[in-house]
Enzyme design. Structure first.
Site, short mmCIF file in Angstrom:
data_model
loop_
_atom_site.label_atom_id
_atom_site.label_comp_id
_atom_site.label_asym_id
_atom_site.label_seq_id
_atom_site.Cartn_x
_atom_site.Cartn_y
_atom_site.Cartn_z
CB ALA A 1 -88.50 -19.13 47.85
CB ALA A 2 -93.07 -22.28 45.44
N GLY A 3 -92.80 -22.70 48.47
CA GLY A 3 -93.34 -23.12 49.77
C GLY A 3 -93.11 -22.05 50.83
CG ASP A 4 -89.19 -20.99 51.84
OD1 ASP A 4 -89.50 -21.94 52.58
OD2 ASP A 4 -88.09 -20.90 51.26
O1 RIB Z 1 -86.90 -23.10 50.20
C1 RIB Z 1 -85.90 -22.54 49.40
C2 RIB Z 1 -84.64 -22.36 50.17
O2 RIB Z 1 -84.16 -23.62 50.54
C3 RIB Z 1 -83.53 -21.71 49.40
O3 RIB Z 1 -83.53 -20.31 49.52
C4 RIB Z 1 -82.29 -22.37 49.91
O4 RIB Z 1 -81.51 -21.56 50.73
C5 RIB Z 1 -82.76 -23.62 50.64
O5 RIB Z 1 -82.42 -23.64 51.92
#
Ligand code: RIB
Length: 303
Positions: free
Chosen positions: A247-250
């Site tokens: 989730a770094a990119g998120d």
């Molecule tokens: O970007 C990370 C996410 O990618 C995770 O939370 C996982 O669910 C995947 O979809």
């Protein structure tokens, strides 16, 4: 400023081990955890936890994972009133994390695959007062294409995070205002081998030539790169203690969107995104790692 995230909701099934096993190998695991995830839900959680107004469009299954991931999204401050429950399983991602914080992920779409045009049409009014719509590739491509089509004349910034990597046709690319790939997704989209700053610049240029509006490439420890028709710039990454890069990119995208809808300032918004991501990678898990606005404002990079 309302931001719509039209995207995926997953439960992450996370195993930590010293090393990620190679094909055919068995390794002992340290622990197993279920953590709310999904690229869409993670980005929405970052937007909301950073103080933004975020409405989610997506679907979960009629199982316990769906119930608990929705509770977690609500607790982050996301408006999930329009999320629908389907008679199927909630999306899941199987994630291996090694001792250095690297991961690999297998994503199974479940209810995310049912986020279709009819669902978007049922909730079309949600777009009317929104400043931005944020999408990722964990919902069907035809749905993304449809959202781009129905929002064309709505004066909304349309942002796509093309993850997981897949090809994007030119008719779609032309509709996207901001594309945020990482280096692997950029390589897939541009067919350029990414192994230097020059290759990043060239690959981004190819996508702009095909009609894309603006591009931000996330480059992990190498920072980020921005390019539009007039400007291009590399941004240095903040030094951070790495626990888990999931989730770094998120987190970057959530931080960027949060700042960009308020300020319209690319430099400031990329910096805010980088700070958000630098904090998130120092913590374990997807939505569990996302910081609050206070934490980002008080962020001090590692020496
Ligand atoms: O970007 C990370 C996410 O990618 C995770 O939370 C996982 O669910 C995947 O979809």
């Amino acid at each position: 400023m309302k931001i719509i995230v039209a995207g995926s909701i997953n439960m992450d099934l996370v195993v930590r081990s010293e090393e990620i096993p190679k094909p055919g190998e068995t390794v002992p695991g340290k622990d197993f955890t279920t953590i709310p995830g999904g690229k869409g839900a993670n980005q929405a959680a970052a937007i909301a936890k950073l103080g933004g107004s975020c409405v989610f469009l997506g679907k979960v299954g009629n199982d316990d994972f769906g119930t608990s991931v929705l509770e977690s999204m609500k607790a982050s401050g996301i408006n999930v009133d329009l999320v629908e429950k389907e008679k199927t399983s909630t999306g899941v991602s199987i994630i291996n994390v090694d001792a250095r914080g690297n991961n690999n992920i297998v994503f199974v779409a479940g209810a995310n695959a049912l986020v279709d045009e009819a669902y978007i049409n049922r909730h079309i009014n949600a777009f009317k007062d929104a400043s931005m719509v944020v999408m990722q590739n964990e919902i069907p491509k035809e749905t993304i294409r449809h959202i781009l089509k129905v929002t064309r004349d709505m004066n909304i910034i349309r942002l796509l995070n093309p993850a997981p990597a897949m090809d994007i046709e030119d008719d779609m690319l032309k509709e996207i205002d901001i594309l945020i790939p990482n280096e692997h997704e950029l390589a897939r989209l541009s067919k350029v081998t990414i192994d230097s700053k020059e290759s990043v610049r060239a690959a981004a240029g190819l996508l702009l030539d095909r009609g894309l509006g603006r591009i931000i490439v996330t480059l992990g420890e190498h920072g980020a790169f921005y390019k539009d028709k007039e400007k291009e710039k590399f941004y240095t990454a903040y030094k951070a203690n790495i626990v888990d890069t999931t989730a770094a990119g998120d987190s970057f995208i959530g931080g960027f969107c949060n700042s960009f809808v308020e300020s319209g300032d690319i430099d400031k918004s990329i910096d805010f995104g980088q700070k958000t991501a630098a904090i998130a990678i120092g913590r374990f898990g997807a939505q569990t790692s996302i910081p609050s606005r206070e934490e980002v404002l008080n962020f001090k990079p590692e020496d």
